[in-house]
Write a protein that holds these residues in place. Sequence first.
Motif, PDB file in Angstrom:
ATOM      1  N   ILE A   1      18.391  50.296  -5.180  1.00 27.35           N
ATOM      2  CA  ILE A   1      19.844  50.517  -4.442  1.00 27.35           C
ATOM      3  C   ILE A   1      19.767  49.752  -3.055  1.00 27.35           C
ATOM      4  N   LYS A   2      19.003  50.718  -2.214  1.00 28.65           N
ATOM      5  CA  LYS A   2      18.821  49.566  -0.737  1.00 28.65           C
ATOM      6  C   LYS A   2      18.258  48.638  -0.854  1.00 28.65           C
ATOM      7  N   THR A   3      17.367  47.832  -1.675  1.00 19.48           N
ATOM      8  CA  THR A   3      17.001  46.462  -1.813  1.00 19.48           C
ATOM      9  C   THR A   3      18.115  45.325  -1.709  1.00 19.48           C
ATOM     10  N   PRO A   4      19.101  45.487  -3.533  1.00 16.72           N
ATOM     11  CA  PRO A   4      19.963  44.605  -2.694  1.00 16.72           C
ATOM     12  C   PRO A   4      20.829  44.371  -1.525  1.00 16.72           C
ATOM     13  N   ILE A   5      21.367  45.971  -0.984  1.00 14.14           N
ATOM     14  CA  ILE A   5      21.891  46.053  -0.503  1.00 14.14           C
ATOM     15  C   ILE A   5      21.310  45.266   1.417  1.00 14.14           C
ATOM     16  N   ALA A   6      20.121  45.611   1.055  1.00 18.13           N
ATOM     17  CA  ALA A   6      19.466  45.032   2.138  1.00 18.13           C
ATOM     18  C   ALA A   6      19.346  43.693   2.357  1.00 18.13           C
ATOM     19  N   ALA A   7      19.641  42.963   1.403  1.00 19.85           N
ATOM     20  CA  ALA A   7      19.577  41.399   0.876  1.00 19.85           C
ATOM     21  C   ALA A   7      20.598  40.902   1.041  1.00 19.85           C
ATOM     22  N   LEU A   8      21.973  42.119   0.866  1.00 20.95           N
ATOM     23  CA  LEU A   8      23.439  41.165   1.043  1.00 20.95           C
ATOM     24  C   LEU A   8      24.021  41.008   2.637  1.00 20.95           C
ATOM     25  N   ASP A   9      22.857  41.976   3.224  1.00 16.97           N
ATOM     26  CA  ASP A   9      23.603  42.167   4.530  1.00 16.97           C
ATOM     27  C   ASP A   9      21.917  40.821   5.465  1.00 16.97           C
ATOM     28  N   ILE A  10      21.652  40.269   4.826  1.00 17.44           N
ATOM     29  CA  ILE A  10      20.194  39.336   5.233  1.00 17.44           C
ATOM     30  C   ILE A  10      21.646  37.842   4.953  1.00 17.44           C
ATOM     31  N   LEU A  11      22.127  37.838   3.486  1.00 20.04           N
ATOM     32  CA  LEU A  11      23.265  36.636   3.433  1.00 20.04           C
ATOM     33  C   LEU A  11      24.986  36.927   4.480  1.00 20.04           C
ATOM     34  N   LEU A  12      24.611  37.943   4.744  1.00 21.51           N
ATOM     35  CA  LEU A  12      25.658  38.398   5.614  1.00 21.51           C
ATOM     36  C   LEU A  12      25.951  37.806   6.816  1.00 21.51           C
ATOM     37  N   GLN A  13      24.276  38.100   7.358  1.00 15.71           N
ATOM     38  CA  GLN A  13      24.020  36.706   8.331  1.00 15.71           C
ATOM     39  C   GLN A  13      24.282  35.939   8.587  1.00 15.71           C
ATOM     40  N   ASN A  14      23.121  35.715   7.435  1.00 10.16           N
ATOM     41  CA  ASN A  14      23.173  33.887   7.376  1.00 10.16           C
ATOM     42  C   ASN A  14      24.516  33.386   7.219  1.00 10.16           C
ATOM     43  N   THR A  15      25.063  34.171   6.856  1.00 12.33           N
ATOM     44  CA  THR A  15      26.957  33.121   6.505  1.00 12.33           C
ATOM     45  C   THR A  15      27.762  33.337   7.976  1.00 12.33           C
ATOM     46  N   GLU A  16      27.138  34.540   8.691  1.00 11.37           N
ATOM     47  CA  GLU A  16      27.621  34.649  10.030  1.00 11.37           C
ATOM     48  C   GLU A  16      27.511  33.304  11.116  1.00 11.37           C
ATOM     49  N   ARG A  17      25.285  32.836  11.123  1.00 15.94           N
ATOM     50  CA  ARG A  17      25.333  31.687  11.680  1.00 15.94           C
ATOM     51  C   ARG A  17      26.126  30.695  10.838  1.00 15.94           C
ATOM     52  N   MET A  18      26.463  30.896   9.912  1.00 12.36           N
ATOM     53  CA  MET A  18      27.054  29.249   9.874  1.00 12.36           C
ATOM     54  C   MET A  18      28.493  28.692   9.903  1.00 12.36           C
ATOM     55  N   LEU A  19      28.416  30.096  10.092  1.00  9.15           N
ATOM     56  CA  LEU A  19      30.224  30.331  10.799  1.00  9.15           C
ATOM     57  C   LEU A  19      30.296  29.438  11.733  1.00  9.15           C
ATOM     58  N   TYR A  20      29.224  29.488  12.765  1.00  9.14           N
ATOM     59  CA  TYR A  20      29.735  28.313  13.980  1.00  9.14           C
ATOM     60  C   TYR A  20      29.896  26.612  13.371  1.00  9.14           C
ATOM     61  N   GLN A  21      29.084  26.164  12.629  1.00 12.33           N
ATOM     62  CA  GLN A  21      29.782  24.992  12.412  1.00 12.33           C
ATOM     63  C   GLN A  21      30.430  24.479  11.085  1.00 12.33           C
ATOM     64  N   LEU A  22      31.520  25.587  11.082  1.00 17.78           N
ATOM     65  CA  LEU A  22      32.483  25.344  11.308  1.00 17.78           C
ATOM     66  C   LEU A  22      33.782  25.409  12.081  1.00 17.78           C
TER      67      LEU A  22
END
Length: 337
Positions: free
Chosen positions: A131-152
């Motif tokens: 279960i730590k694997t999807p948690i880590a994947a979700l964390d990476i996705l959230l980090q990518n989402t944060e980076r995309m915020l700067y384009q809004l």
Amino acid sequence: MIKESIFSFLKIRKVLIIIFTGIVVIFGILFYLYDIPFDAIIYGCELSFVWCAVCLFIDFYKYYKRHKLLHINREQFFDDAEQLPEHMDIIEYDYQELAKELYQAKQELISKNRIAKKELLDYYGMWVHQIKTPIAALDILLQNTERMLYQLDEKEMMQKAISVSDMKMELFKIEQYVEMALNYLRVEDISSDLVFKKHELDDMVRQVIRKYAKIFISKKIKIDFKPTKACIVTDEKWFIFVLEQIISNALKYIKKGQIFIYMKEKSLVIKDTGIGIPAEDLPRIFEKGFTGYNGRENKKSTGIGLYLCKNIMDKLQWNITVDSEVGSGTKIYLTKM
């Protein structure tokens, strides 16, 4: 023990005693009818009863000695039925065979339970790591989402940032619950996992504060940590886990206010200004599954956190005590034994 043994022995031998007495009485009557002198009959009866008493005494001595042997070594025989003393008759032999069969069945049951427990631990261990694997994947996705915020633009960015922050908070909670599940499985047998070394107490406290920094910020709760400058011998991983559980509980039940961490005499004190614990709940807070009034009221407690803390502190040879007052907050004392 002797009194009970005498009554038990006489109960077992009562049939033989009755038969012997009956034979002596019958022969006494026959001798009397054949005009044998009465003194001779009485003398013969007395000798017969004396001989019977001697035989019974010798038999009782062996019986009592055997009873005492079984009583003293009952735990040893319970652990190994093969060590039972040699049987004296066929009935005793049957009982010993039955005891050996029961012992064998017990050993098989223990073995099956041990295997089942190991399989359960292996499964949950695998589940936690998986279960730590999807948690880590979700964390990476959230980090990518944060980076995309700067384009809004600014308005959209604020809305998305709040959403991402909430998701990260929930992700953190999932990680905490997973970690607790894994440690719950390990806590009963952590002796082989303990590594005692010298550690700076302040460093361990700071690790926990950094881990919960986002929650402190989001809930606007202040932390007042006074460095202890103490050096302790303990297992770092498990001691930090206890600190995390205490801080997590404090954050869970505090709406506004402060958490204080300081040294008082020889105890590390973690104090909060939360809702406090009712006096009637205090004696049971370390019981497994006990949630108390606060847990039932807020539906946030599993009743496992403090139970784990108590078990771990015992194995680390530390005392954990709690002092609390409803409406004023809670103090938790960690003291080296």
